[in-house]
Write a protein that holds these residues in place. Structure first.
Motif, mmCIF file in Angstrom:
data_model
loop_
_atom_site.group_PDB
_atom_site.id
_atom_site.type_symbol
_atom_site.label_atom_id
_atom_site.label_comp_id
_atom_site.label_asym_id
_atom_site.label_seq_id
_atom_site.Cartn_x
_atom_site.Cartn_y
_atom_site.Cartn_z
ATOM 1 N N SER A 182 -19.488 -12.495 -15.899
ATOM 2 C CA SER A 182 -19.371 -11.038 -16.030
ATOM 3 C C SER A 182 -20.727 -10.420 -16.296
ATOM 4 N N VAL A 183 -21.454 -11.065 -17.203
ATOM 5 C CA VAL A 183 -22.771 -10.541 -17.555
ATOM 6 C C VAL A 183 -23.663 -10.533 -16.311
ATOM 7 N N GLY A 223 -27.206 -12.476 -27.299
ATOM 8 C CA GLY A 223 -26.189 -11.726 -28.023
ATOM 9 C C GLY A 223 -26.378 -11.894 -29.513
ATOM 10 N N ASN A 224 -27.338 -12.723 -29.878
ATOM 11 C CA ASN A 224 -27.507 -13.063 -31.284
ATOM 12 C C ASN A 224 -28.978 -13.324 -31.498
ATOM 13 N N PRO A 252 -25.469 -5.913 -26.422
ATOM 14 C CA PRO A 252 -25.522 -5.295 -25.084
ATOM 15 C C PRO A 252 -26.805 -4.483 -24.909
ATOM 16 N N ALA A 302 -21.055 -13.528 -32.622
ATOM 17 C CA ALA A 302 -21.646 -12.271 -32.159
ATOM 18 C C ALA A 302 -22.068 -12.424 -30.701
ATOM 19 N N HIS A 303 -22.633 -13.572 -30.391
ATOM 20 C CA HIS A 303 -23.045 -13.822 -29.012
ATOM 21 C C HIS A 303 -21.834 -13.771 -28.083
ATOM 22 N N ASN A 355 -20.785 -10.268 -27.710
ATOM 23 C CA ASN A 355 -21.749 -9.416 -27.027
ATOM 24 C C ASN A 355 -21.810 -9.673 -25.527
ATOM 25 N N GLN A 356 -21.379 -10.848 -25.111
ATOM 26 C CA GLN A 356 -21.378 -11.126 -23.663
ATOM 27 C C GLN A 356 -20.531 -10.101 -22.913
ATOM 28 N N PRO A 357 -19.229 -9.969 -23.230
ATOM 29 C CA PRO A 357 -18.454 -8.959 -22.511
ATOM 30 C C PRO A 357 -18.973 -7.546 -22.759
ATOM 31 N N LEU A 358 -19.465 -7.307 -23.979
ATOM 32 C CA LEU A 358 -19.969 -5.959 -24.260
ATOM 33 C C LEU A 358 -21.180 -5.656 -23.377
ATOM 34 N N ALA A 359 -22.041 -6.661 -23.199
ATOM 35 C CA ALA A 359 -23.226 -6.475 -22.352
ATOM 36 C C ALA A 359 -22.802 -6.146 -20.931
ATOM 37 N N ALA A 360 -21.807 -6.887 -20.446
ATOM 38 C CA ALA A 360 -21.343 -6.644 -19.083
ATOM 39 C C ALA A 360 -20.747 -5.249 -18.964
ATOM 40 N N ASP A 372 -14.080 -4.436 -13.335
ATOM 41 C CA ASP A 372 -14.839 -5.393 -14.166
ATOM 42 C C ASP A 372 -14.833 -4.964 -15.623
ATOM 43 N N ASP A 400 -13.510 -7.164 -18.856
ATOM 44 C CA ASP A 400 -14.387 -7.533 -19.969
ATOM 45 C C ASP A 400 -13.913 -6.938 -21.277
ATOM 46 N N ARG A 403 -11.312 -9.112 -22.589
ATOM 47 C CA ARG A 403 -11.871 -10.345 -23.124
ATOM 48 C C ARG A 403 -12.434 -10.103 -24.520
ATOM 49 N N HIS A 454 -16.619 -21.695 -28.808
ATOM 50 C CA HIS A 454 -17.343 -21.875 -27.559
ATOM 51 C C HIS A 454 -18.847 -21.652 -27.731
#
Lengths: 206, 626
Positions: free
Chosen positions: A13-14, A84-85, A106, B383-384, B387-392, B420, B424, B427, B464
């Motif tokens: 997605s990213v 993200g961290n 983000p 947080a990572h 932040n992945q879906p948030l970044a997308a 998309d 996200d 998610r 994960h």
């Protein structure tokens, strides 16, 4: 010359979102799911301005390791790290390793495109610089041994008479060599000659 | 004779007071019968008329027909060991003899008496039978007498064999005397009626002997009763002391009369004002309203089925302080197998309950704290993950905004972008939800059916980021559907997260000997049903567990992660969680250097098919396209 942006992130997605944004910024973009995939397609040398957006945390080859590997490639592309961290030790290491910047996800579009522009500019400079120094080296290589010796003394600011004394030559011969040096190096003044030598680190006796 | 009368009245009174002891009813019958027989014999000795003599003998047989069955029934009731068939036979024969006494002639002994002789007996002139014709039916009386003797002898022997000293005393004195004296009476009567012995009919004398023997034995009973009464008093005092010291109530509930008796100190335990006519319904009013229907069910079940009862319930009506009682009891049945009495004790366990509740609360808080601290340690990677879906989403949204401004807007591209963003967002929502459940303090107290595949998958998705950050790999694929186990989703996930993190840490641990492993952490998780339940194995590739550590592993504050922030509570808390769900958590022995294997065993939920929990609180992601 068109710029190239690579996105290396394990999250699909990213990759898709960032790729859209980068394309929107007018750059050619290609995405990779891992550092290994990216290294596999890597060109022998970067010929056009390139910036890689690299995620710090990835399975397999991580961002910092990728940065290390890229150093062995001539004219390595600029790297913009994303995470993200944003832990401080990783940031410090990334910046020490020569990263353009470190963005925390983000990421705002202006920050991202700004960082990419910065990275591309840096790489463009690198490419240009490497073109110039190559030319200087070529010119230096075209000099005879006597001429290189003479140039070594000229850039120290020595007069012809002094050089003749040092090299045990006739002053006229020194003048002749000096004229050849100026011509072969393509400079009109001693100041320009000093700048060229300085760019490639040429010193007397070197 | 007077003594007999006194004894007879005494036992009659005893029987009147306690109608359950039938033996006490028969004894006066025997005694009075013998007095009457004695009177008859006196009459025989005095009379000069043959008619009166015959009539009196006949009356004597009737009395005998009363005394003998009464004696036999007395033995039957007192010994409880007699053979019912023999008893019926002896009584039947005796009854037949009485019938024959009236049907076959003027009396069972004689068809006629020609003359009476007078002889001197113990210094007095008494009448005895002179010339007489013997009734052949007298043999029936003798056969009946033999049956009596056999019955009593058999009952006495059985009682003797039963062994206890009291029984033996009774068998010897009552049974023995009865046999001997029956024999004696039979011999006297036989000899006299055959004309061999010229003496007055004195059958009642052996029977007086019998009454005396019985009285002697019964006096021991009285003595014993007195002793028992004293012991009972002492024991009652002890019970009362125990009752008041231990806040203990004794209770009895007469089921037919619906009357509840409670020991004097017990009323306070139940919190009821003492009342003579307490019924079950009034008693239930004092039980806490939330416990009433449950208690009623338990009581009903124990009265109707199980026969015993154990329950914990609260007492205290609205507005009164609530106290916890623990009660247990047994149902007593009568001969017909009907429940008649419910007897038991109740004890005030409020303090214990409070302590238990407090301990449970503290355990739950500790479990929660450990969970939160685990999540705290994972905050970076979580947080990572988030932040992945948030970044997308952010990138897509910003591109979308730019596109809308362009002329003409690229609607197809914008639709893709929005799709998309929707994915996200879902998610991100799922991740936040998983974290929220782990942070939540009030997890469900009731155990619910759990699908362990879902627990493992959930734990792995939560971890994960951490696994990626540590360059680890986890080998797990949910296999066939598993039978559900009973537990709490969040707590089981906490156990799994803990074991997986331990496994990841294990690779960094220094082995006892040899170099620190430079390998990346590699875990294997296996889950499969076994005969005892469902087994989960979590295996790592670290240095393994030394035998010394293996024993101490589950102790609180024991940690092998020296100086790496291990509190040493993870495994002890995990163990507590698994045990609360009826399972076990153990470290399997492994060869040093071969990695550690932790095994969870959880019992399979019993009952009908369940709808399993597959997420911390039944949350499911919104369906696609919504």
């Amino acid at each position: 010359m068109e710029a190239q942006v690579y996105i290396i992130d394990d999250d699909a997605s990213v990759r898709r979102g960032l790729a859209r944004l980068v394309r929107e910024g007018g750059h050619a973009v290609e995405s990779f799911a891992s550092g290994e995939d990216f290294l596999e397609m890597l060109p022998a040398a970067f010929t056009r301005p390139t910036c890689a957006l690299v995620d710090l945390q990835m399975p397999g080859l991580g961002g910092l390791e990728l940065q290390e590997r890229l150093k062995s490639v001539p004219n390595p592309c600029s790297i913009v790290f994303m995470s993200g961290n944003g832990s401080i030790p990783a940031t410090v290491q990334a910046m020490k390793g020569g990263a353009v910047t470190f963005l925390t996800k983000p990421i705002h579009d202006e920050d991202l495109l700004g960082a990419i522009d910065e990275g591309l500019a840096a790489h463009r400079r690198l490419l240009t610089d490497s073109t110039q120094t190559g030319e200087i080296h070529r010119r230096i290589a075209s000099l005879t041994d006597r001429e290189r010796e003479t140039m070594g003394w000229v850039i120290t600011g020595a007069l012809n008479k002094q050089i003749a004394g040092e090299l045990e030559l006739a002053e006229r011969t020194v003048k002749f060599h000096r004229a050849n040096v100026m011509e072969k190096m393509g400079v009109a003044s001693v100041a320009d000659l000093v700048r060229l030598c300085d760019a490639v680190g040429f010193v007397r006796g070197g | 004779m007077g003594a007999c009368l006194v004894l007879a009245l005494m036992h009659l009174l005893v029987w009147c007071r306690d109608r359950r002891s039938l033996a006490n009813l028969f004894f006066p019958v025997i005694a009075l019968g013998i007095i009457a027989m004695g009177a008859c014999e006196l009459q025989l000795m005095r009379t000069g008329s043959t008619e009166v003599y015959l009539e009196t003998v006949s009356l004597g047989h009737l009395l005998f027909g009363i005394v003998v069955p009464a004696s036999l029934l007395f033995v039957h009731c007192l010994f409880g060991t007699g053979n019912r068939g023999l008893l019926a036979l002896a009584i039947g024969l005796r009854a037949a003899a009485v019938v024959a006494n009236y049907m076959t002639g003027p009396s069972l002994h004689f068809l006629s008496i020609e003359s009476l002789d007078r002889i001197s007996f113990l210094g007095e002139s008494v009448s005895i039978v002179g010339q007489a014709i013997e009734n052949p039916w007298v043999r029936l009386g003798q056969i009946a007498a033999i049956a009596q003797i056999v019955y009593v002898a058999d009952a006495s022997l059985r009682l003797w064999r039963r062994g206890n000293a009291l029984d033996r005393h009774r068998a010897f004195w009552i049974g023995g005397s009865m046999v001997v004296l029956f024999l004696l009476a039979m011999a006297i009567a036989g000899l006299i009626s055959a004309g061999v012995l010229r003496a007055p009919m004195l059958v009642s004398f052996p029977f007086f002997g019998m009454v005396l023997a019985i009285s002697y034995n019964m006096s021991r009973d009285l003595q014993r009763s007195a002793l028992l009464a004293r012991e009972l008093e002492a024991s009652e005092r002890r019970l009362a002391l125990a009752g008041s010291a231990g806040r203990l109530a004794f209770w009895e509930w007469e089921l037919k009369k619906n009357r509840i008796w409670i020991s004097p100190d017990g009323w306070a335990v139940f919190g009821i004002t003492p009342a003579a006519d307490l019924g079950f319904e009034r008693f239930m009013e004092h039980v806490h309203k939330d416990d009433r229907s449950r208690l009623e069910e338990i009581v009903q079940e124990s009265v109707e089925k199980t026969g015993s009862y154990v329950a914990e319930f609260r007492v205290g009506r609205t507005g009164e302080p609530v106290r916890w009682l623990s009660a247990s009891g047994r149902v007593e049945k009568n001969g017909a197998g009907e429940p008649v009495l419910f007897r038991g004790i109740a004890i005030d366990v409020t303090r214990k309950k409070e302590t238990e509740t407090e301990a449970a609360l503290q355990r739950s808080e500790l479990t929660h704290l450990s969970r939160v601290s685990t999540l705290g340690a994972l905050s970076g990677t979580l947080a990572h993950e988030l932040n992945q879906p948030l970044a997308a989403i952010l990138s897509n949204a910003q591109v979308g905004r730019r596109r809308i401004g362009s002329d003409p807007p690229d609607l197809a591209e914008i639709e893709d972008i929005l799709a998309d963003i929707v994915e996200d967002t879902k998610r991100a929502g799922g991740i936040v939800h998983g974290m929220r459940a782990m942070f939540a303090k009030d997890t469900a107290l009731d155990l619910v059916p759990i699908d362990l595949n879902a627990v493992i998958t959930g734990s792995l998705s939560l971890l994960h980021g951490e696994i990626v950050a540590r360059k680890g790999t986890v080998d797990f694929s949910p296999g066939d559907p598993l039978p559900p186990v009973m537990g709490g989703f969040v707590e089981l996930q906490q156990v799994l997260v803990n074991l997986i993190l331990n496994g990841l840490d294990a690779c960094r641990e220094e082995p006892e000997s040899g170099p620190v492993s430079r390998e990346a952490p590699c875990l294997r998780i296996r889950v499969e049903p076994s005969k005892d339940g469902v087994v989960i194995d979590v295996a790592d590739n670290g240095p393994g567990i030394t035998p010394g550590n293996r024993e101490r592993l589950f102790e609180p504050f024991f940690s092998t992660k020296s100086g790496k922030g291990g509190l040493g509570l993870g495994l002890s808390i995990s163990c507590g969680i698994v045990e609360r769900f009826g399972g076990t958590l153990e470290a399997l022995s492994s060869e040093p250097g071969n990695g550690a294997v932790f095994r969870i065993l959880l019992p399979v939920a019993v009952g009908e098919s369940f709808a399993c929990e597959t997420s911390p609180d039944g949350y499911t992601l919104p369906a696609n396209g919504s």
